[in-house]
Every structure is written in structure tokens, then in C-alpha cells.
Design an enzyme around this catalytic site. Structure first.
Site, short mmCIF file in Angstrom:
data_model
loop_
_atom_site.label_atom_id
_atom_site.label_comp_id
_atom_site.label_asym_id
_atom_site.label_seq_id
_atom_site.Cartn_x
_atom_site.Cartn_y
_atom_site.Cartn_z
N CYS A 127 50.84 52.67 58.07
CA CYS A 127 50.34 51.28 58.14
C CYS A 127 51.15 50.41 59.10
O CYS A 127 50.70 49.33 59.48
CB CYS A 127 50.31 50.66 56.75
N HIS A 133 50.15 42.45 57.17
CA HIS A 133 49.45 43.69 56.82
C HIS A 133 48.59 43.41 55.59
O HIS A 133 49.02 42.74 54.65
CB HIS A 133 50.45 44.80 56.53
N ASN A 145 42.50 47.81 52.92
CA ASN A 145 43.65 48.21 53.71
C ASN A 145 43.19 49.19 54.80
O ASN A 145 42.83 50.32 54.51
CB ASN A 145 44.69 48.87 52.80
O1 UT7 Z 1 49.67 49.88 53.05
C1 UT7 Z 1 50.53 50.78 52.44
C2 UT7 Z 1 51.20 50.17 51.33
N1 UT7 Z 1 50.44 50.24 50.11
C3 UT7 Z 1 50.51 49.20 49.31
O2 UT7 Z 1 51.07 48.21 49.66
C4 UT7 Z 1 49.92 49.33 47.93
C5 UT7 Z 1 50.83 48.62 46.98
N2 UT7 Z 1 50.42 48.71 45.60
C6 UT7 Z 1 49.39 48.00 45.09
O3 UT7 Z 1 48.69 47.32 45.81
C7 UT7 Z 1 49.19 48.02 43.59
O4 UT7 Z 1 50.30 48.67 43.00
C8 UT7 Z 1 47.89 48.72 43.15
C9 UT7 Z 1 46.70 47.85 43.50
C10 UT7 Z 1 47.78 50.08 43.82
C11 UT7 Z 1 47.89 48.93 41.63
O5 UT7 Z 1 48.06 47.68 40.98
P1 UT7 Z 1 49.16 47.53 39.82
O6 UT7 Z 1 49.01 46.17 39.30
O7 UT7 Z 1 50.49 47.90 40.43
O8 UT7 Z 1 48.69 48.56 38.76
P2 UT7 Z 1 49.44 49.87 38.19
O9 UT7 Z 1 49.50 50.92 39.25
O10 UT7 Z 1 50.73 49.46 37.56
O11 UT7 Z 1 48.43 50.29 37.08
C12 UT7 Z 1 48.16 49.45 35.95
C13 UT7 Z 1 46.99 50.05 35.20
C14 UT7 Z 1 47.14 51.54 34.92
O12 UT7 Z 1 46.64 51.80 33.64
P3 UT7 Z 1 47.64 52.01 32.40
O13 UT7 Z 1 48.54 53.13 32.77
O14 UT7 Z 1 48.36 50.68 32.27
O15 UT7 Z 1 46.71 52.31 31.26
C15 UT7 Z 1 46.23 52.16 35.94
O16 UT7 Z 1 45.73 53.42 35.51
O17 UT7 Z 1 45.80 49.89 35.96
C16 UT7 Z 1 45.12 51.14 36.03
N3 UT7 Z 1 44.35 51.20 37.26
C17 UT7 Z 1 43.08 50.78 37.33
N4 UT7 Z 1 42.25 50.24 36.41
C18 UT7 Z 1 41.01 49.90 36.81
C19 UT7 Z 1 44.74 51.64 38.48
N5 UT7 Z 1 43.73 51.52 39.36
C20 UT7 Z 1 42.68 51.00 38.68
C21 UT7 Z 1 41.36 50.63 39.02
N6 UT7 Z 1 40.57 50.08 38.06
N7 UT7 Z 1 40.88 50.78 40.28
#
Ligand code: UT7
Length: 322
Positions: A115, A249, A279
Site C-alpha cells: 500500500c 492512504h 482500500n
Molecule cells: O492498507 C493496509 C493496511 N491495512 C489496514 O490498515 C487495515 C487495518 N485494520 C482495520 O481496518 C480493522 O482492523 C478492520 C476493519 C480490518 C477490522 O476492524 P476491527 O474493529 O479491528 O475488528 P476486529 O478485527 O477486532 O474484529 C472484531 C469482530 C470480530 O468478531 P469477534 O471475534 O469479536 O466475535 C470479527 O470476527 O468483528 C468481526 N468481524 C466482522 N463482523 C462483521 C470482522 N470482519 C467483519 C465483518 N462483518 N466484515
């Protein structure tokens, strides 16, 4: 002393627009438009068809930048492309783009920094111009990251889209690009990576997908990007208050908001496209830049802060007087 001046920009998006609802429905994902919007800010993304790739999208963006800048392809003396989605292992997409533009002999290469690829490519182009090795450079960020994600994995498939952005740089007596700062830390490779390549499990590549520990990437991105923004300001001897536009970004709206807060910049001075494009990896910064220049928000003379963060980790920033 020579500097790089930003002459013009261009962009390209695949034909197919996919909404959050369509994505969830098509692949039976246990997610919702509400979750995606609240946690990422993403509403739609564009997905490349089989006949669309980094080179075809890069060519469209490049031709638009050339037309806007009033240059012919023959005016270019260097092409640098930030991409991790080259459609062939080799030749790389920059060379394929050079052939499409019909300018044999002009040096062309890709920079693969995921990225951060566009920021890395921009910085390399700036060094070529400052050293007198090139005077008119095309820099492209082009990606088809939707092909790297498992469509059945809700935690990654919702995040990525495809596209391309391009800028033309030329040698000038005044900046232009004031400062660029690049960083990498390979100790974090396992937080965001693609698990196969020519040197490992090459034959299984078509069954492999991008792997990311999202919440850990999120926290480190906010910290490292905040630090590099301040480092870039210090290097240019510029204060936060002097920045007119943050062109970040576009990975997650919450990351963008955290960085705007760190710069004490109101969100109406931040270019946000993550809602429309998701993204697009190294295409995200030049896409956002082109949109805000074409719609008249960014004006000649404005001071722009660009930044990006990606797998590796790699990250960087650039301060530009437009
Ligand atoms: O460009 C390269 C760099 N990449 C990034 O900058 C990405 C950075 N990360 C993010 O943007 C965020 O971490 C995400 C959007 C990927 C995830 O958001 P989060 O608030 O950090 O969620 P999490 O990974 O801590 O997950 C929280 C919960 C989980 O469920 P449990 O374990 O709490 O039951 C996930 O399974 O959200 C769940 N989850 C979803 N639920 C509904 C993860 N993806 C989804 C989804 N829909 N699409």
C-alpha cells in the site's frame, strides 16, 4: 538546486461497482452494510474484470494525466509504477505500460511496497529529478487487490478494491515536492502478507489469499503514520497549521480520522475516498489526489501532506507544494 513539480494527475477505475450489500449477498458473508460502514467507512468498491489489470488501469490513468498536463507520451523520460499486482511475474507492469504508451527505450520499473508503493515510487522519482537523471517522470499507483482476497472471508474481502492513479512530475527551480520520508520494518511481515510467491509454494499461489491481523495492523498504522507525519513536518521546517490538505492512504476511515486529529486538522481539510473505493493499495493516494484536484478542492499553491502504510510493514509521507 532542482526540485520536482507536480504537473497533473489522472485516475482510472474498473467498470464494476460493488456495494456492501451486493458483496455480502453474492458470497454469503455473515456481515452487514452497517458493520462495514461503522468499522471502516467503506460503502462501495470497484472490482476488475478479467480484461482489466494494473497495466490497463495504469494506462488509462497515465493517459488522463498526460492529456491534462498537455504532454505527449514521448515527453516522458522515466516511468515508475507502484504496484504489487503486476499481471505477470515479469516483465513488470511499468514496462508493459511503457509498451502501451509506445515509447520504446524510456526506462520503466515497478516499486513493490504494497500500500506504500505509490509513496515509494514518488520518492524515487523525486530523487531521479533532484539528481538530474530525469526531468519528466510518470509515476503510477495501480492495483487489483480484489484478486488477493478470499471472497468468502468477511474480515478481508470487504476491505479492498481496484483502481489506478497517476501523476506527472517535472524538474523545476522551486518545490514541488519538499520532503519525502520512507520507512520499513520487516519484523511485522506476518501481520499482513500473501503466503506464496516465486520463491515459496509458487504452484499453490492460485489457492492462496492475503492474510491480515486487522486490529494489530490498525494500531501500528496509526502510531507509525502519526510519527512519520511529524518527522516530515520537522524535516521541512513546516508546522501543522500550514498544511492545507491531508491526502491519506484510504484503508479505514477511523485511521484517517485519528491522523487528522494528530495533525489537528478538521475533516473538511482531509480528502476521503475510502467510502467510494475502499482500500486500493498503492492506487489509493493518487486516486484521492486526482479527485480533489479535479473537483477544485486542492488549488495551486496549497500545501499537501500525503501518507501511506502497507504490508511489510512499509510506510511513508510526502509534503508537496501544489
Ligand atoms: O492498507 C493496509 C493496511 N491495512 C489496514 O490498515 C487495515 C487495518 N485494520 C482495520 O481496518 C480493522 O482492523 C478492520 C476493519 C480490518 C477490522 O476492524 P476491527 O474493529 O479491528 O475488528 P476486529 O478485527 O477486532 O474484529 C472484531 C469482530 C470480530 O468478531 P469477534 O471475534 O469479536 O466475535 C470479527 O470476527 O468483528 C468481526 N468481524 C466482522 N463482523 C462483521 C470482522 N470482519 C467483519 C465483518 N462483518 N466484515
Amino acid at each position: 538546486m532542482k526540485y520536482s513539480r507536480l504537473v497533473s494527475t489522472g485516475r482510472a477505475l474498473p467498470r464494476q461497482l460493488v456495494t456492501n450489500e451486493e458483496l455480502a449477498r453474492t458470497h454469503g458473508l455473515d456481515t452487514s452494510d452497517q458493520w462495514i460502514v461503522e468499522r471502516t467507512g467503506i460503502r462501495t468498491r470497484y472490482r476488475a474484470a478479467p480484461d482489466e489489470n494494473a497495466t490497463t488501469l495504469g494506462e488509462q490513468a497515465a493517459r488522463q494525466a498526460l492529456e491534462t498536463g498537455g504532454w505527449a507520451a514521448e515527453d516522458l523520460d522515466l516511468i515508475i509504477m507502484g504496484t504489487t499486482s503486476s499481471e505477470l511475474m515479469f516483465p513488470n507492469s511499468a514496462v508493459l505500460l511503457q509498451a502501451k504508451l509506445g515509447i520504446p527505450g524510456v526506462p520503466a520499473f515497478s516499486v513493490e511496497a504494497v500500500c506504500s508503493g505509490f509513496l515509494y515510487a514518488l520518492s524515487v522519482a523525486d530523487q531521479f529529478i533532484r539528481s538530474g537523471q530525469a526531468a519528466r517522470v510518470l509515476v503510477v499507483g495501480a492495483e487489483t487487490f480484489s484478486r488477493f482476497v478470499d471472497p468468502r472471508d468477511r474480515s478481508t474481502s470487504i476491505l479492498f478494491g481496484d483502481g489506478a492513479g497517476a501523476v506527472l512530475l517535472e524538474a523545476a527551480d522551486e518545490p514541488g515536492i519538499m520532503v519525502t520520508r520512507l520507512h520499513a520494518d520487516g519484523r511485522y511481515a506476518e501481520l499482513l502478507y500473501f503466503p506464496s510467491g516465486p520463491g515459496r509454494n509458487f504452484r499453490s499461489m492460485q489457492n492462496d489469499y492475503l492474510i491480515m491481523q486487522g486490529s494489530r495492523v490498525f494500531k501500528i498504522a496509526v502510531q507509525k503514520l502519526g510519527d512519520v507525519l511529524e518527522e516530515t513536518l520537522r524535516a521541512a521546517n513546516v508546522t501543522k497549521e500550514q498544511i492545507d490538505w491531508l491526502v491519506p492512504h484510504q484503508a479505514n476511515l477511523r485511521i484517517i480520522e485519528a491522523l487528522a486529529h494528530r495533525l489537528e486538522l478538521p475533516m473538511n481539510r482531509v480528502v476521503v475516498t475510502v467510502d467510494q473505493h475502499a482500500n486500493t493499495s498503492s492506487a489509493s493516494v493518487p486516486l484521492a489526489l486526482d479527485i480533489a484536484i479535479r473537483d477544485g478542492r486542492i488549488q495551486r499553491g496549497d500545501l499537501l501532506m500525503l501518507e501511506a502504510f502497507g504490508g511489510g510493514f512499509t510506510w511513508g509521507a510526502a509534503l508537496i507544494r501544489y
